[in-house]
Scaffold this motif. Structure first.
Motif, PDB file in Angstrom:
ATOM      1  N   GLU A 150      27.396  42.134 -17.379  1.00 51.55           N
ATOM      2  CA  GLU A 150      28.407  43.175 -17.189  1.00 51.55           C
ATOM      3  C   GLU A 150      28.953  43.164 -15.767  1.00 51.55           C
ATOM      4  O   GLU A 150      30.152  43.347 -15.538  1.00 51.55           O
ATOM      5  CB  GLU A 150      27.815  44.542 -17.528  1.00 51.55           C
ATOM      6  N   ILE A 151      28.070  42.957 -14.795  1.00 55.80           N
ATOM      7  CA  ILE A 151      28.518  42.885 -13.399  1.00 55.80           C
ATOM      8  C   ILE A 151      29.487  41.720 -13.213  1.00 55.80           C
ATOM      9  O   ILE A 151      30.542  41.861 -12.577  1.00 55.80           O
ATOM     10  CB  ILE A 151      27.309  42.733 -12.449  1.00 55.80           C
ATOM     11  N   SER A 152      29.126  40.579 -13.785  1.00 54.98           N
ATOM     12  CA  SER A 152      29.967  39.388 -13.648  1.00 54.98           C
ATOM     13  C   SER A 152      31.323  39.590 -14.309  1.00 54.98           C
ATOM     14  O   SER A 152      32.368  39.201 -13.751  1.00 54.98           O
ATOM     15  CB  SER A 152      29.253  38.171 -14.253  1.00 54.98           C
ATOM     16  N   ALA A 211      34.331  31.661 -19.727  1.00 58.47           N
ATOM     17  CA  ALA A 211      33.703  30.359 -19.929  1.00 58.47           C
ATOM     18  C   ALA A 211      32.634  30.063 -18.880  1.00 58.47           C
ATOM     19  O   ALA A 211      31.695  29.299 -19.124  1.00 58.47           O
ATOM     20  CB  ALA A 211      34.769  29.257 -19.912  1.00 58.47           C
ATOM     21  N   ALA A 212      32.783  30.675 -17.700  1.00 63.54           N
ATOM     22  CA  ALA A 212      31.832  30.417 -16.613  1.00 63.54           C
ATOM     23  C   ALA A 212      30.649  31.379 -16.618  1.00 63.54           C
ATOM     24  O   ALA A 212      29.688  31.193 -15.866  1.00 63.54           O
ATOM     25  CB  ALA A 212      32.553  30.491 -15.266  1.00 63.54           C
ATOM     26  N   LEU A 213      30.728  32.405 -17.482  1.00 61.32           N
ATOM     27  CA  LEU A 213      29.698  33.447 -17.468  1.00 61.32           C
ATOM     28  C   LEU A 213      28.272  32.934 -17.692  1.00 61.32           C
ATOM     29  O   LEU A 213      27.358  33.342 -16.967  1.00 61.32           O
ATOM     30  CB  LEU A 213      30.021  34.529 -18.507  1.00 61.32           C
ATOM     31  N   PRO A 214      28.012  32.059 -18.678  1.00 58.94           N
ATOM     32  CA  PRO A 214      26.630  31.620 -18.896  1.00 58.94           C
ATOM     33  C   PRO A 214      25.979  31.030 -17.640  1.00 58.94           C
ATOM     34  O   PRO A 214      24.831  31.348 -17.326  1.00 58.94           O
ATOM     35  CB  PRO A 214      26.765  30.570 -20.004  1.00 58.94           C
ATOM     36  N   LYS A 215      26.715  30.185 -16.936  1.00 59.07           N
ATOM     37  CA  LYS A 215      26.162  29.551 -15.732  1.00 59.07           C
ATOM     38  C   LYS A 215      25.954  30.588 -14.631  1.00 59.07           C
ATOM     39  O   LYS A 215      24.939  30.568 -13.912  1.00 59.07           O
ATOM     40  CB  LYS A 215      27.090  28.442 -15.248  1.00 59.07           C
ATOM     41  N   ILE A 216      26.909  31.489 -14.472  1.00 62.41           N
ATOM     42  CA  ILE A 216      26.801  32.528 -13.447  1.00 62.41           C
ATOM     43  C   ILE A 216      25.616  33.454 -13.734  1.00 62.41           C
ATOM     44  O   ILE A 216      24.825  33.798 -12.843  1.00 62.41           O
ATOM     45  CB  ILE A 216      28.108  33.342 -13.366  1.00 62.41           C
ATOM     46  N   VAL A 217      25.485  33.837 -15.009  1.00 63.64           N
ATOM     47  CA  VAL A 217      24.394  34.732 -15.410  1.00 63.64           C
ATOM     48  C   VAL A 217      23.045  34.075 -15.178  1.00 63.64           C
ATOM     49  O   VAL A 217      22.107  34.707 -14.666  1.00 63.64           O
ATOM     50  CB  VAL A 217      24.557  35.149 -16.888  1.00 63.64           C
TER      51      VAL A 217
END
Length: 275
Positions: free
Chosen positions: A212-214, A222-228
């Motif tokens: 949620e923060i991201s 698309a970048a969320l999994p890596k960032i998370v």
């Protein structure tokens, strides 16, 4: 006029750890008889125990004792730092940890029921609380078992007893590094040994939060999994000992330090008064 002087007042107060006003009033009532004044203070304290039940205990100390069964660690809490550094309170902690260790207690319930001086730990604490005039409680107990142990007790103030205690169980022979890791634990307060020890629900909750923060920061979906996953790694570095950067060399993780020293941590406990 009561038959006592300032020296009597001071001696009784230091002996019992009682307040100035209560001690003076007891001596006046006892007409200077120190033994009778002691009884008066104990009776008054016993009646006050129930009234003190809801008070907070944010001061106290951590004590440890090693036996054939392992290392026992306790947190004995009180209301004020004046009592925490009182000789009577410190002597009580030594008596309690010895009794808990002798009983092989590993839970608070077992510890409170442990025998000591013809009574139980729970009753001994209540008796001392009645004398001191403050709420005193055995808040936490643990029995750490293993091959070898590193014990570190930290004083947050030089005039107070230890308020942070760490026991590390390990295999290996590098006692110096094991103690360094115990000091690291005292400073950085890991909650788990490895990332695999972190409960699944805690990891899932953290994953939801950082997701949620991201998203709120406008990160591409698309970048969320890596960032998370990157942020979860940071989470594990906060809570898991082996993932943390070592206090004495923050370029290396604790796990690498232990591996290089031929050590394996099998368990650890950290108590901090009031935490």
């Amino acid at each position: 006029m009561a038959n006592f002087n300032i020296a009597d007042l001071k001696a009784l107060r230091e002996q019992l750890g009682t307040g100035m006003s209560d001690t003076k009033n007891a001596l006046v009532e006892a007409e200077g008889d120190v033994e009778k004044a002691t009884e008066i203070l104990r009776l008054k304290g016993a009646k006050g125990n129930a009234k003190r039940a809801d008070r907070s205990t944010s001061e106290g100390l951590v004590a440890t004792l090693q036996s054939d069964a392992g290392v026992t660690i306790i947190e004995l809490a009180c209301e004020t730092d004046f009592v925490a550094k009182n000789d009577k309170f410190i002597a009580l902690s030594e008596k309690v940890v010895a009794a808990v260790s002798a009983a092989g207690a590993s839970t608070l319930e077992e510890a409170l029921a442990a025998p000591v001086d013809g009574t139980t730990v729970a009753q001994a604490i209540d008796d001392q609380a009645a004398t001191i005039g403050e709420k005193v409680e055995l808040r936490r107990v643990a029995l750490v078992t293993g091959d070898q142990f590193a014990v570190y007790l930290h004083r947050t103030s030089k005039d107070l007893p230890p308020q942070i205690g760490v026991v590390v169980a390990y295999t290996g022979s590098d006692a110096e590094t094991a103690r360094g890791v115990a000091q690291h634990i005292a400073m950085f307060a890991p909650q788990y040994l490895t990332r695999d020890d972190v409960p699944t629900d805690a990891v899932d909750k953290e994953r939801d939060i950082v997701t949620e923060i991201s998203r709120g920061e406008g990160k591409p979906e698309a970048a969320l999994p890596k960032i998370v996953e990157g942020r979860l790694t940071a989470f594990f570095k906060q809570v898991a000992l082996l993932e943390q950067d070592y206090a004495r060399d923050n370029k290396q993780q604790v796990g690498r330090i232990l591996e290089a020293a031929g050590l394996t941590v099998t368990d650890f406990v950290r108590f901090k008064v009031g935490a």
